[in-house]
Structures are given as structure tokens and as C-alpha cells.
Design a protein around this motif. Sequence first.
Motif, short mmCIF file in Angstrom:
data_model
loop_
_atom_site.label_atom_id
_atom_site.label_comp_id
_atom_site.label_asym_id
_atom_site.label_seq_id
_atom_site.Cartn_x
_atom_site.Cartn_y
_atom_site.Cartn_z
N HIS A 8 12.92 39.07 16.71
CA HIS A 8 13.99 39.78 16.01
C HIS A 8 15.15 39.95 16.97
O HIS A 8 15.01 39.80 18.18
N VAL A 9 16.35 40.23 16.39
CA VAL A 9 17.57 40.35 17.19
C VAL A 9 18.30 41.63 16.79
O VAL A 9 18.53 41.88 15.61
N PRO A 85 18.90 30.55 25.32
CA PRO A 85 17.53 30.04 25.35
C PRO A 85 16.63 31.02 26.11
O PRO A 85 17.02 31.57 27.13
N ILE A 86 15.43 31.23 25.59
CA ILE A 86 14.44 32.05 26.28
C ILE A 86 13.17 31.22 26.38
O ILE A 86 12.57 30.87 25.35
N TYR A 97 2.69 36.77 20.05
CA TYR A 97 3.79 36.93 21.00
C TYR A 97 5.03 37.30 20.20
O TYR A 97 5.42 36.56 19.29
N HIS A 98 5.61 38.44 20.51
CA HIS A 98 6.85 38.87 19.85
C HIS A 98 7.93 38.91 20.92
O HIS A 98 7.80 39.62 21.92
N ILE A 99 9.00 38.14 20.71
CA ILE A 99 10.07 38.01 21.69
C ILE A 99 11.37 38.51 21.06
O ILE A 99 12.04 37.77 20.33
N PRO A 100 11.77 39.76 21.31
CA PRO A 100 13.02 40.29 20.77
C PRO A 100 14.21 39.91 21.66
O PRO A 100 14.05 39.66 22.86
N TYR A 111 12.29 40.90 26.19
CA TYR A 111 11.02 41.38 26.72
C TYR A 111 9.91 40.89 25.81
O TYR A 111 10.19 40.36 24.72
N ARG A 112 8.68 41.03 26.22
CA ARG A 112 7.57 40.72 25.32
C ARG A 112 7.26 41.97 24.53
O ARG A 112 6.83 42.98 25.07
N GLY A 113 7.52 41.91 23.26
CA GLY A 113 7.30 43.05 22.38
C GLY A 113 5.88 43.08 21.85
O GLY A 113 5.02 42.32 22.27
N SER A 114 5.68 43.93 20.87
CA SER A 114 4.34 44.06 20.28
C SER A 114 4.38 43.74 18.80
O SER A 114 5.41 43.61 18.21
#
Length: 114
Positions: A8-9, A85-86, A97-100, A111-114
Amino acid sequence: MKTGITSHVLDITTGKPAVGMKVELYQIKSQEKALLSSGITNSDGRVDESLLHKVITGEFELLFYVEEYYKSTNNSENIFFTTIPIRFYTQESETHYHIPLLLSRWGYQTYRGS
């Protein structure tokens, strides 16, 4: 419980979700990129579907289309980033893996989210 790779952004310039941003997921193998999926952020700034439904071990890249997003919001003055890019690694033993992306005009954080 969610599985796969999600994102999400948030546009911290406005304090609101970034609506309508294109996000692509690539798998990286031997420095070659292969497009796996793409999505558009919804009214909550989230890509509705998992970008990858089942986690596999490997290197991946999320590509966020920031310039297109700002142009779509009629706020295209002083665009600094075109895309963001990430790159990250995954392990099959992890199911989600959740990448906000927290975005402003002149910087970003992830960061690595939940």
C-alpha cells in the motif's frame, strides 16, 4: 490470514492514501527482471489483490509509478521521483510479505509491514 506479497502507498504530503498509483512486481534472477503482476492502488491506497499469491524464495522488486501518480492528481509541479524501485528477498517459510511505501515529493520510506 493474508498470504503472498502485498503493498500500500500513503502520500504523507497530503496525509492521505495514494489513490490510483500503478505498482508492478518483478522477480529478479541473474540481474534479469521478469514482470509477475501489476495493480493499481484503491481508495485506501492498497493494491486490492496480492501481487504474488504464494511466496517463493527469491529476490523481487516492487516498482511504484510515482510521476504518473502525481500527474494524475493534477499536482505535477516539482516532480522529483519518476519511479521508486524497492528490492527485497523472500523465503518460502514466510507466508506473507507486506511492503508499504510512505511517499512525499522529496523522499520516501519503506519497511516490512504486517
